[in-house]
Motif scaffolding. Structure first.
Motif, PDB file in Angstrom:
ATOM      1  N   ILE A   9      -5.305 -11.703  -0.246  1.00 33.85           N
ATOM      2  CA  ILE A   9      -6.280 -10.922  -1.006  1.00 33.85           C
ATOM      3  C   ILE A   9      -6.753  -9.713  -0.186  1.00 33.85           C
ATOM      4  O   ILE A   9      -6.835  -8.588  -0.703  1.00 33.85           O
ATOM      5  CB  ILE A   9      -7.485 -11.795  -1.430  1.00 33.85           C
ATOM      6  CG1 ILE A   9      -7.043 -12.792  -2.505  1.00 33.85           C
ATOM      7  CG2 ILE A   9      -8.646 -10.930  -1.944  1.00 33.85           C
ATOM      8  CD1 ILE A   9      -8.054 -13.872  -2.814  1.00 33.85           C
ATOM      9  N   ALA A  10      -7.023  -9.923   1.098  1.00 31.62           N
ATOM     10  CA  ALA A  10      -7.492  -8.832   1.958  1.00 31.62           C
ATOM     11  C   ALA A  10      -6.433  -7.730   2.060  1.00 31.62           C
ATOM     12  O   ALA A  10      -6.739  -6.545   1.919  1.00 31.62           O
ATOM     13  CB  ALA A  10      -7.829  -9.362   3.356  1.00 31.62           C
ATOM     14  N   PHE A  11      -5.179  -8.141   2.267  1.00 32.01           N
ATOM     15  CA  PHE A  11      -4.087  -7.174   2.393  1.00 32.01           C
ATOM     16  C   PHE A  11      -3.902  -6.401   1.086  1.00 32.01           C
ATOM     17  O   PHE A  11      -3.822  -5.167   1.079  1.00 32.01           O
ATOM     18  CB  PHE A  11      -2.802  -7.919   2.785  1.00 32.01           C
ATOM     19  CG  PHE A  11      -1.609  -7.026   2.940  1.00 32.01           C
ATOM     20  CD1 PHE A  11      -1.566  -6.072   3.950  1.00 32.01           C
ATOM     21  CD2 PHE A  11      -0.524  -7.128   2.074  1.00 32.01           C
ATOM     22  CE1 PHE A  11      -0.466  -5.237   4.092  1.00 32.01           C
ATOM     23  CE2 PHE A  11       0.577  -6.298   2.213  1.00 32.01           C
ATOM     24  CZ  PHE A  11       0.602  -5.350   3.208  1.00 32.01           C
ATOM     25  N   TRP A  12      -3.866  -7.138  -0.017  1.00 31.51           N
ATOM     26  CA  TRP A  12      -3.686  -6.526  -1.348  1.00 31.51           C
ATOM     27  C   TRP A  12      -4.817  -5.546  -1.646  1.00 31.51           C
ATOM     28  O   TRP A  12      -4.585  -4.414  -2.069  1.00 31.51           O
ATOM     29  CB  TRP A  12      -3.617  -7.636  -2.403  1.00 31.51           C
ATOM     30  CG  TRP A  12      -3.429  -7.176  -3.804  1.00 31.51           C
ATOM     31  CD1 TRP A  12      -4.345  -6.543  -4.607  1.00 31.51           C
ATOM     32  CD2 TRP A  12      -2.238  -7.317  -4.603  1.00 31.51           C
ATOM     33  NE1 TRP A  12      -3.814  -6.293  -5.839  1.00 31.51           N
ATOM     34  CE2 TRP A  12      -2.524  -6.754  -5.868  1.00 31.51           C
ATOM     35  CE3 TRP A  12      -0.972  -7.883  -4.372  1.00 31.51           C
ATOM     36  CZ2 TRP A  12      -1.581  -6.739  -6.896  1.00 31.51           C
ATOM     37  CZ3 TRP A  12      -0.043  -7.852  -5.400  1.00 31.51           C
ATOM     38  CH2 TRP A  12      -0.338  -7.299  -6.639  1.00 31.51           C
ATOM     39  N   ALA A  13      -6.055  -6.000  -1.417  1.00 23.95           N
ATOM     40  CA  ALA A  13      -7.223  -5.179  -1.739  1.00 23.95           C
ATOM     41  C   ALA A  13      -7.276  -3.916  -0.882  1.00 23.95           C
ATOM     42  O   ALA A  13      -7.809  -2.895  -1.299  1.00 23.95           O
ATOM     43  CB  ALA A  13      -8.505  -5.991  -1.555  1.00 23.95           C
ATOM     44  N   MET A  14      -6.704  -3.977   0.326  1.00 21.87           N
ATOM     45  CA  MET A  14      -6.764  -2.834   1.231  1.00 21.87           C
ATOM     46  C   MET A  14      -5.545  -1.916   1.136  1.00 21.87           C
ATOM     47  O   MET A  14      -5.561  -0.819   1.716  1.00 21.87           O
ATOM     48  CB  MET A  14      -6.911  -3.313   2.684  1.00 21.87           C
ATOM     49  CG  MET A  14      -8.298  -3.817   3.042  1.00 21.87           C
ATOM     50  SD  MET A  14      -9.598  -2.592   2.765  1.00 21.87           S
ATOM     51  CE  MET A  14      -9.275  -1.451   4.123  1.00 21.87           C
ATOM     52  N   LEU A  15      -4.499  -2.338   0.435  1.00 22.49           N
ATOM     53  CA  LEU A  15      -3.284  -1.510   0.380  1.00 22.49           C
ATOM     54  C   LEU A  15      -3.547  -0.050  -0.048  1.00 22.49           C
ATOM     55  O   LEU A  15      -3.007   0.870   0.575  1.00 22.49           O
ATOM     56  CB  LEU A  15      -2.231  -2.158  -0.531  1.00 22.49           C
ATOM     57  CG  LEU A  15      -1.236  -3.078   0.176  1.00 22.49           C
ATOM     58  CD1 LEU A  15      -0.326  -3.766  -0.850  1.00 22.49           C
ATOM     59  CD2 LEU A  15      -0.384  -2.309   1.186  1.00 22.49           C
ATOM     60  N   PRO A  16      -4.389   0.192  -1.079  1.00 25.08           N
ATOM     61  CA  PRO A  16      -4.652   1.593  -1.442  1.00 25.08           C
ATOM     62  C   PRO A  16      -5.383   2.378  -0.358  1.00 25.08           C
ATOM     63  O   PRO A  16      -5.439   3.608  -0.425  1.00 25.08           O
ATOM     64  CB  PRO A  16      -5.526   1.474  -2.702  1.00 25.08           C
ATOM     65  CG  PRO A  16      -5.209   0.127  -3.267  1.00 25.08           C
ATOM     66  CD  PRO A  16      -4.966  -0.755  -2.062  1.00 25.08           C
ATOM     67  N   ALA A  17      -5.937   1.676   0.637  1.00 22.31           N
ATOM     68  CA  ALA A  17      -6.548   2.377   1.774  1.00 22.31           C
ATOM     69  C   ALA A  17      -5.579   2.478   2.948  1.00 22.31           C
ATOM     70  O   ALA A  17      -5.724   3.340   3.809  1.00 22.31           O
ATOM     71  CB  ALA A  17      -7.827   1.666   2.219  1.00 22.31           C
ATOM     72  N   TYR A  18      -4.590   1.588   2.994  1.00 23.28           N
ATOM     73  CA  TYR A  18      -3.614   1.610   4.100  1.00 23.28           C
ATOM     74  C   TYR A  18      -2.579   2.718   3.919  1.00 23.28           C
ATOM     75  O   TYR A  18      -2.176   3.375   4.875  1.00 23.28           O
ATOM     76  CB  TYR A  18      -2.866   0.273   4.198  1.00 23.28           C
ATOM     77  CG  TYR A  18      -3.694  -0.874   4.742  1.00 23.28           C
ATOM     78  CD1 TYR A  18      -4.724  -0.653   5.641  1.00 23.28           C
ATOM     79  CD2 TYR A  18      -3.419  -2.187   4.364  1.00 23.28           C
ATOM     80  CE1 TYR A  18      -5.470  -1.702   6.133  1.00 23.28           C
ATOM     81  CE2 TYR A  18      -4.167  -3.248   4.858  1.00 23.28           C
ATOM     82  CZ  TYR A  18      -5.188  -2.996   5.746  1.00 23.28           C
ATOM     83  OH  TYR A  18      -5.922  -4.030   6.241  1.00 23.28           O
ATOM     84  N   VAL A  19      -2.116   2.884   2.683  1.00 19.95           N
ATOM     85  CA  VAL A  19      -0.984   3.775   2.460  1.00 19.95           C
ATOM     86  C   VAL A  19      -1.301   5.277   2.618  1.00 19.95           C
ATOM     87  O   VAL A  19      -0.426   6.036   3.028  1.00 19.95           O
ATOM     88  CB  VAL A  19      -0.308   3.437   1.098  1.00 19.95           C
ATOM     89  CG1 VAL A  19      -0.976   4.154  -0.048  1.00 19.95           C
ATOM     90  CG2 VAL A  19       1.177   3.723   1.151  1.00 19.95           C
ATOM     91  N   PRO A  20      -2.533   5.749   2.344  1.00 20.32           N
ATOM     92  CA  PRO A  20      -2.784   7.193   2.487  1.00 20.32           C
ATOM     93  C   PRO A  20      -2.472   7.757   3.872  1.00 20.32           C
ATOM     94  O   PRO A  20      -1.895   8.846   3.980  1.00 20.32           O
ATOM     95  CB  PRO A  20      -4.280   7.327   2.163  1.00 20.32           C
ATOM     96  CG  PRO A  20      -4.532   6.230   1.199  1.00 20.32           C
ATOM     97  CD  PRO A  20      -3.705   5.075   1.722  1.00 20.32           C
ATOM     98  N   ASN A  21      -2.818   7.045   4.924  1.00 19.09           N
ATOM     99  CA  ASN A  21      -2.549   7.553   6.274  1.00 19.09           C
ATOM    100  C   ASN A  21      -1.059   7.742   6.519  1.00 19.09           C
ATOM    101  O   ASN A  21      -0.650   8.733   7.118  1.00 19.09           O
ATOM    102  CB  ASN A  21      -3.111   6.580   7.323  1.00 19.09           C
ATOM    103  CG  ASN A  21      -4.617   6.684   7.437  1.00 19.09           C
ATOM    104  OD1 ASN A  21      -5.133   7.658   7.948  1.00 19.09           O
ATOM    105  ND2 ASN A  21      -5.327   5.693   6.917  1.00 19.09           N
ATOM    106  N   ASN A  22      -0.269   6.772   6.054  1.00 21.68           N
ATOM    107  CA  ASN A  22       1.167   6.871   6.253  1.00 21.68           C
ATOM    108  C   ASN A  22       1.772   7.960   5.376  1.00 21.68           C
ATOM    109  O   ASN A  22       2.673   8.684   5.805  1.00 21.68           O
ATOM    110  CB  ASN A  22       1.825   5.521   5.969  1.00 21.68           C
ATOM    111  CG  ASN A  22       1.269   4.439   6.881  1.00 21.68           C
ATOM    112  OD1 ASN A  22       1.340   4.557   8.093  1.00 21.68           O
ATOM    113  ND2 ASN A  22       0.674   3.418   6.302  1.00 21.68           N
TER     114      ASN A  22
END
Ligand code: CTP
Ligand code: K
Ligand code: MG
Length: 181
Positions: A9-22
């Motif tokens: 759940i933590a990973f899924w919920a944060m994916l839209p915040a993880y991908v912008p940097n990359n």
């Protein structure tokens, strides 16, 4: 809640915040946000924060949130527990907050005399969490409250630096990034 469930759940919920940097690393370039301006002989943000990188980063985060929302129900059925669908405001808070956090971090780096690309341990790994989570809470508190329990937040704080170090190392090895952090 089982720990594995919390991690997913933590990973899924944060994916839209993880991908912008990359995405910003891949799409970056062009006009810097600070327009080359300096403050006390130091750049305000530096050449590493561009309009294109920021716009493409936010767009990538929003697009990913849309895809995850589209498949959330099927994935939840398959897993046997619920993963989040994103409201537009939650998606905006995560993607926009991630880019804003990264920009604020660069501002702090320049103020403290660090050149573009310099390492700032701690800040480098968590800048986008520190801004995106409060922004989501501000924009859509109901959504934030229903997914970001204390357990999920704890997992995010531990998991994010690990993922950040790993993906940046890979991006560096692939020649996409100038420094491995
Ligand atoms: N990038 C961008 N716009 C952003 C964020 C990143 O164009 N808002 C691109 C830039 O090409 C940048 C690269 O992604 O060089 C890597 O991002 P990051 O490590 O955040 O920037 P640095 O170049 O290390 O600069 P800083 O020291 O300010 O973090
Ligand atoms: K950064
Ligand atoms: Mg960097």
């Amino acid at each position: 809640m089982a720990i594995l469930e919390t991690i997913v759940i933590a990973f899924w919920a944060m994916l839209p915040a993880y991908v912008p940097n990359n995405a910003a690393v891949l799409a970056g370039g062009g006009r810097p946000i600070d327009g080359g301006r300096t403050w006390d002989d130091r750049r305000v943000l530096g050449d590493g924060k561009t309009w294109r990188g920021t716009a493409m980063g936010i767009a990538a985060g929003l697009a990913l949130a849309a895809v995850l929302t589209f498949i959330a129900q099927d994935v939840s059925s398959a897993l046997g527990f619920d993963v989040p669908a994103f409201t537009p405001l939650a998606a905006l808070g995560l993607a926009g907050g991630a880019m804003l956090g990264d920009i604020l971090a660069s501002f702090l780096k320049r103020r403290s005399g660090r050149q573009r690309g310099a390492m700032f341990p701690g800040l480098d790994q968590l800048d986008f969490v520190v801004v995106s989570l409060p922004l989501v809470a501000l924009l859509d508190f109901e959504w934030f409250q229903s997914w970001f329990t204390l357990e999920v937040i704890l997992v995010v704080v531990v998991l994010t630096p690990i993922l950040h170090v790993t993906t940046n190392m890979i991006a560096y090895q692939l020649g996409l990034k100038n420094e491995p952090w």
